[in-house]
Design an enzyme around this catalytic site. Structure first.
Site, PDB file in Angstrom:
ATOM      1  N   THR A   1       0.821  -1.209   0.000  1.00  6.80           N
ATOM      2  CA  THR A   1       0.000   0.000   0.000  1.00  6.80           C
ATOM      3  C   THR A   1       0.856   1.259   0.000  1.00  6.80           C
ATOM      4  OG1 THR A   1      -1.516   1.260   1.400  1.00  6.80           O
ATOM      5  CG2 THR A   1      -0.106  -0.295   2.522  1.00  6.80           C
ATOM      6  N   ASP A   2       0.279   2.353  -0.500  1.00  2.64           N
ATOM      7  CA  ASP A   2       0.982   3.644  -0.442  1.00  2.64           C
ATOM      8  C   ASP A   2       1.060   4.177   0.990  1.00  2.64           C
ATOM      9  OD1 ASP A   2      -1.708   4.291  -0.138  1.00  2.64           O
ATOM     10  OD2 ASP A   2      -1.733   5.862  -1.653  1.00  2.64           O
ATOM     11  N   GLU A   3       0.265   3.580   1.891  1.00  5.99           N
ATOM     12  CA  GLU A   3       0.259   4.087   3.274  1.00  5.99           C
ATOM     13  C   GLU A   3       1.583   3.853   3.997  1.00  5.99           C
ATOM     14  OE1 GLU A   3      -3.021   3.088   5.730  1.00  5.99           O
ATOM     15  OE2 GLU A   3      -4.476   3.440   4.155  1.00  5.99           O
TER      16      GLU A   3
ATOM     17  N   TYR B   1      -1.936  -0.787  11.056  1.00  2.00           N
ATOM     18  CA  TYR B   1      -2.071  -1.432   9.729  1.00  2.00           C
ATOM     19  C   TYR B   1      -0.891  -1.080   8.832  1.00  2.00           C
ATOM     20  CZ  TYR B   1      -3.354  -1.725   4.797  1.00  2.00           C
ATOM     21  OH  TYR B   1      -3.318  -1.949   3.439  1.00  2.00           O
ATOM     22  N   SER B   2      -0.656   0.231   8.632  1.00  2.60           N
ATOM     23  CA  SER B   2       0.373   0.601   7.644  1.00  2.60           C
ATOM     24  C   SER B   2       1.771   0.228   8.120  1.00  2.60           C
ATOM     25  CB  SER B   2       0.272   2.076   7.262  1.00  2.60           C
ATOM     26  OG  SER B   2       0.247   2.899   8.384  1.00  2.60           O
TER      27      SER B   2
ATOM     28  N   LYS C   1       2.282  -3.356   7.170  1.00  2.00           N
ATOM     29  CA  LYS C   1       2.523  -3.481   5.723  1.00  2.00           C
ATOM     30  C   LYS C   1       3.950  -3.018   5.406  1.00  2.00           C
ATOM     31  CE  LYS C   1       0.096  -4.644   2.921  1.00  2.00           C
ATOM     32  NZ  LYS C   1      -0.235  -6.013   2.396  1.00  2.00           N
TER      33      LYS C   1
HETATM   34  P1  NAD Z   1      -9.640  -7.437   2.217  1.00  2.00           P
HETATM   35  O1  NAD Z   1      -9.641  -7.268   3.697  1.00  2.00           O
HETATM   36  O2  NAD Z   1     -10.877  -7.183   1.440  1.00  2.00           O
HETATM   37  O3  NAD Z   1      -9.160  -8.918   1.856  1.00  2.00           O
HETATM   38  C1  NAD Z   1      -8.100  -9.556   2.520  1.00  2.00           C
HETATM   39  C2  NAD Z   1      -8.294 -11.058   2.368  1.00  2.00           C
HETATM   40  O4  NAD Z   1      -7.175 -11.719   2.992  1.00  2.00           O
HETATM   41  C3  NAD Z   1      -9.562 -11.599   3.058  1.00  2.00           C
HETATM   42  O5  NAD Z   1     -10.251 -12.461   2.180  1.00  2.00           O
HETATM   43  C4  NAD Z   1      -9.038 -12.358   4.262  1.00  2.00           C
HETATM   44  O6  NAD Z   1      -9.842 -13.472   4.647  1.00  2.00           O
HETATM   45  C5  NAD Z   1      -7.669 -12.804   3.777  1.00  2.00           C
HETATM   46  N1  NAD Z   1      -6.731 -13.030   4.893  1.00  2.00           N
HETATM   47  C6  NAD Z   1      -6.410 -12.163   5.899  1.00  2.00           C
HETATM   48  N2  NAD Z   1      -5.517 -12.732   6.720  1.00  2.00           N
HETATM   49  C7  NAD Z   1      -5.279 -13.983   6.239  1.00  2.00           C
HETATM   50  C8  NAD Z   1      -4.472 -15.060   6.665  1.00  2.00           C
HETATM   51  N3  NAD Z   1      -3.726 -14.979   7.786  1.00  2.00           N
HETATM   52  N4  NAD Z   1      -4.462 -16.187   5.937  1.00  2.00           N
HETATM   53  C9  NAD Z   1      -5.224 -16.309   4.807  1.00  2.00           C
HETATM   54  N5  NAD Z   1      -6.022 -15.322   4.359  1.00  2.00           N
HETATM   55  C10 NAD Z   1      -6.049 -14.175   5.070  1.00  2.00           C
HETATM   56  O7  NAD Z   1      -8.446  -6.531   1.708  1.00  2.00           O
HETATM   57  P2  NAD Z   1      -8.197  -5.841   0.278  1.00  2.00           P
HETATM   58  O8  NAD Z   1      -8.688  -4.459   0.328  1.00  2.00           O
HETATM   59  O9  NAD Z   1      -8.633  -6.761  -0.781  1.00  2.00           O
HETATM   60  O10 NAD Z   1      -6.596  -5.770   0.302  1.00  2.00           O
HETATM   61  C11 NAD Z   1      -5.818  -6.811  -0.278  1.00  2.00           C
HETATM   62  C12 NAD Z   1      -4.357  -6.410  -0.235  1.00  2.00           C
HETATM   63  O11 NAD Z   1      -4.169  -5.189  -0.939  1.00  2.00           O
HETATM   64  C13 NAD Z   1      -3.820  -6.153   1.170  1.00  2.00           C
HETATM   65  O12 NAD Z   1      -2.514  -6.651   1.228  1.00  2.00           O
HETATM   66  C14 NAD Z   1      -3.822  -4.635   1.296  1.00  2.00           C
HETATM   67  O13 NAD Z   1      -2.828  -4.210   2.190  1.00  2.00           O
HETATM   68  C15 NAD Z   1      -3.509  -4.236  -0.125  1.00  2.00           C
HETATM   69  N6  NAD Z   1      -3.985  -2.912  -0.559  1.00  2.00           N
HETATM   70  C16 NAD Z   1      -5.304  -2.562  -0.402  1.00  2.00           C
HETATM   71  C17 NAD Z   1      -5.748  -1.345  -0.903  1.00  2.00           C
HETATM   72  C18 NAD Z   1      -7.203  -0.930  -0.797  1.00  2.00           C
HETATM   73  O14 NAD Z   1      -7.546   0.187  -1.178  1.00  2.00           O
HETATM   74  N7  NAD Z   1      -8.095  -1.765  -0.311  1.00  2.00           N
HETATM   75  C19 NAD Z   1      -4.845  -0.470  -1.527  1.00  2.00           C
HETATM   76  C20 NAD Z   1      -3.499  -0.867  -1.650  1.00  2.00           C
HETATM   77  C21 NAD Z   1      -3.091  -2.090  -1.179  1.00  2.00           C
HETATM   78  O1  DAU Z   2      -4.161   3.911   0.449  1.00  2.00           O
HETATM   79  C1  DAU Z   2      -4.381   2.538   0.385  1.00  2.00           C
HETATM   80  C2  DAU Z   2      -5.207   2.087   1.564  1.00  2.00           C
HETATM   81  O2  DAU Z   2      -6.542   2.529   1.311  1.00  2.00           O
HETATM   82  C3  DAU Z   2      -5.178   0.576   1.748  1.00  2.00           C
HETATM   83  O3  DAU Z   2      -3.880   0.193   2.117  1.00  2.00           O
HETATM   84  C4  DAU Z   2      -6.160   0.135   2.857  1.00  2.00           C
HETATM   85  O4  DAU Z   2      -6.194  -1.277   2.918  1.00  2.00           O
HETATM   86  C5  DAU Z   2      -7.534   0.659   2.497  1.00  2.00           C
HETATM   87  O5  DAU Z   2      -8.436   0.338   3.540  1.00  2.00           O
HETATM   88  C6  DAU Z   2      -7.490   2.176   2.293  1.00  2.00           C
HETATM   89  O6  DAU Z   2      -7.196   2.850   3.537  1.00  2.00           O
HETATM   90  P1  DAU Z   2      -7.991   4.165   4.000  1.00  2.00           P
HETATM   91  O7  DAU Z   2      -7.900   4.243   5.459  1.00  2.00           O
HETATM   92  O8  DAU Z   2      -7.585   5.329   3.189  1.00  2.00           O
HETATM   93  O9  DAU Z   2      -9.499   3.740   3.511  1.00  2.00           O
HETATM   94  P2  DAU Z   2     -10.924   3.892   4.182  1.00  2.00           P
HETATM   95  O10 DAU Z   2     -11.917   3.429   3.171  1.00  2.00           O
HETATM   96  O11 DAU Z   2     -10.996   3.310   5.535  1.00  2.00           O
HETATM   97  O12 DAU Z   2     -11.073   5.471   4.338  1.00  2.00           O
HETATM   98  C7  DAU Z   2     -10.922   6.352   3.237  1.00  2.00           C
HETATM   99  C8  DAU Z   2     -11.082   7.782   3.747  1.00  2.00           C
HETATM  100  O13 DAU Z   2     -12.436   7.992   4.161  1.00  2.00           O
HETATM  101  C9  DAU Z   2     -10.250   8.102   4.972  1.00  2.00           C
HETATM  102  O14 DAU Z   2      -9.833   9.460   4.902  1.00  2.00           O
HETATM  103  C10 DAU Z   2     -11.225   7.929   6.152  1.00  2.00           C
HETATM  104  C11 DAU Z   2     -12.545   8.353   5.542  1.00  2.00           C
HETATM  105  N1  DAU Z   2     -13.778   7.691   6.039  1.00  2.00           N
HETATM  106  C12 DAU Z   2     -13.785   6.319   6.106  1.00  2.00           C
HETATM  107  C13 DAU Z   2     -14.920   5.646   6.495  1.00  2.00           C
HETATM  108  C14 DAU Z   2     -14.947   4.146   6.602  1.00  2.00           C
HETATM  109  C15 DAU Z   2     -14.907   8.435   6.323  1.00  2.00           C
HETATM  110  O15 DAU Z   2     -14.902   9.684   6.261  1.00  2.00           O
HETATM  111  N2  DAU Z   2     -16.031   7.772   6.708  1.00  2.00           N
HETATM  112  C16 DAU Z   2     -16.095   6.410   6.818  1.00  2.00           C
HETATM  113  O16 DAU Z   2     -17.162   5.879   7.167  1.00  2.00           O
END
Ligand code: NAD
Ligand code: DAU
Length: 352
Positions: free
Chosen positions: A141-143, A168-169, A172
């Protein structure tokens, strides 16, 4: 022999050798990005054999794979289980490692599952990759870079200093460091990508965009943290995953690639778009408690991925992508309804 004209490639030129990367182990393939990756890979690389391992935590959902269920192997299991991972890695050519605890708010409540899955889980995969001489693409992640000032023209690059803010970050960031150390010290073949905020279908309703859409669909108000000035750099999940396919096929071992699609928007802007698209006015907006340590702004400079690997995003019209996402949640209540009450109960406990 290079496989440049295979009939099943939909016109995409492939630079990998015949048979290379045929067997993929996708960790976290029942989660948001992982399941969308499996769907895209089935469509664009139908000769890849895909095994998914997922422990099905609260965010893992077999229903996210239902359209491809007959075409993949699914293992319910934990990446922290070394024996299980060892066996699975030995049978595959490449691990695409999505599995992680992914939500910042949860990590502030209880960091341990993040340390366990994101750090120990990645360590287990690295050890299996090292033992069996397999390849790894690590999804990050960019975080890991912390945040930027709101009015600063600067963006994150591959050279930005790591400075994570949340449990979390930081886990990662630690997992990225483990991967780089295993490349340097043990010579494993691995690439890393750090992507910005994804949106699209099959995202858990705890995350910002699906939470607001499903709130409206449930007759509830939108919940905005603090003033809503925070900026996120939105990318459609299929663009993230097309970049991952590009890196798998063309990336160099030991290299880090930032993935982003120039989608910076502040939260209030996105909330207003959702309100407008769903026919609601400002009275549907509720300001709730801010997230502790809330990162201000993320922004990705994607020059390296574009110049070195020739990747381009397709879904650059955010309004169109957001409308399609609203349509998906409107048409897939069966997918999200069972998750909604529990998610909102968690938020209620922490005043968000
Ligand atoms: P998500 O929470 O929707 O999915 C994560 C999946 O991993 C789930 O299905 C969960 O059951 C599985 N998992 C967790 N721990 C596990 C373990 N110990 N063993 C086996 N399976 C396990 O998350 P996502 O948003 O799909 O993110 C996927 C990846 O992308 C993560 O590594 C996250 O850091 C990265 N990422 C997410 C975003 C975003 O915006 N969501 C952005 C950049 C990077
Ligand atoms: O940047 C990549 C990351 O983006 C990933 O690594 C993470 O897995 C993913 O969850 C996401 O992180 P954020 O914390 O940025 O995402 P989130 O959807 O939780 O929140 C996005 C923005 O919205 C953040 O500024 C918090 C705000 N927010 C979030 C929720 C859930 C609200 O204002 N209201 C809400 O209800």
């Amino acid at each position: 022999m290079y496989d440049l004209d295979h009939p099943l490639k939909f016109g995409i030129v492939r630079l990998c050798k015949e048979g290379e990367f045929m067997k993929l182990l996708v960790t976290g393939g029942a989660g948001f990005i992982g399941s969308n990756f499996v769907h895209l890979a089935r469509k664009e690389r139908p000769d890849w054999q895909i095994t998914v391992i997922d422990k099905l935590n609260y965010a893992g959902n077999k229903a996210s794979l239902k359209e491809v269920w007959e075409e993949i192997e699914f293992i319910e299991g934990d990446i922290c289980n070394q024996e299980l991972i060892d066996g699975l890695v030995s049978k595959n050519d490449l691990v695409v490692h999505f599995a992680a605890e992914s939500h910042n708010d949860n990590s502030l409540n209880d960091p341990w599952p993040f340390v366990e899955s994101n750090l120990i889980g990645t360590y287990r995969i690295l050890e299996a990759v090292r033992k069996h001489g397999k390849k790894l693409h690590h999804i990050s992640t960019d975080e890991v870079y912390g945040d930027l000032e709101l009015d600063d023209p600067v963006k994150f690059t591959e050279h930005t200093r790591y400075n994570p803010s949340s449990p979390y970050s930081s886990t990662k960031a630690g997992s990225d460091m483990l991967v780089l150390a295993w490349v340097r010290s043990f010579g494993i073949h691995a690439t890393i990508s750090n992507c910005s905020n994804n949106y699209g279908p099959r995202q858990h309703v705890e995350k910002m965009i699906p939470r607001q859409i499903t709130n409206i669909l449930s007759g509830e108000k939108l919940k905005l943290y603090g003033k809503g000035e925070n900026v996120r750099d939105w990318i459609h999940v299929d663009d993230h995953n097309s970049a991952v396919i590009t890196i798998i096929e063309k990336g160099k071992s030991g290299e880090v690639y930032l993935i982003g699609a120039d989608g910076e928007k502040n939260n209030i802007e996105v909330f207003n778009m959702i309100l407008n698209m769903m026919g609601k006015d400002e009275t549907w907006l509720e300001h709730v408690k801010d997230r502790p340590g809330h990162d201000l702004r993320y922004a990705i400079d994607n020059t390296k991925l574009i110049n070195e690997l020739g990747w381009r995003p397709k879904y650059t019209d955010f309004a169109a992508g957001l409308q399609a996402t609203i349509d998906w949640y409107t048409n897939n209540e069966d997918w999200w309804k069972p998750l909604k009450a529990e998610t909102e109960a968690k938020y209620k406990k922490i005043g968000q």
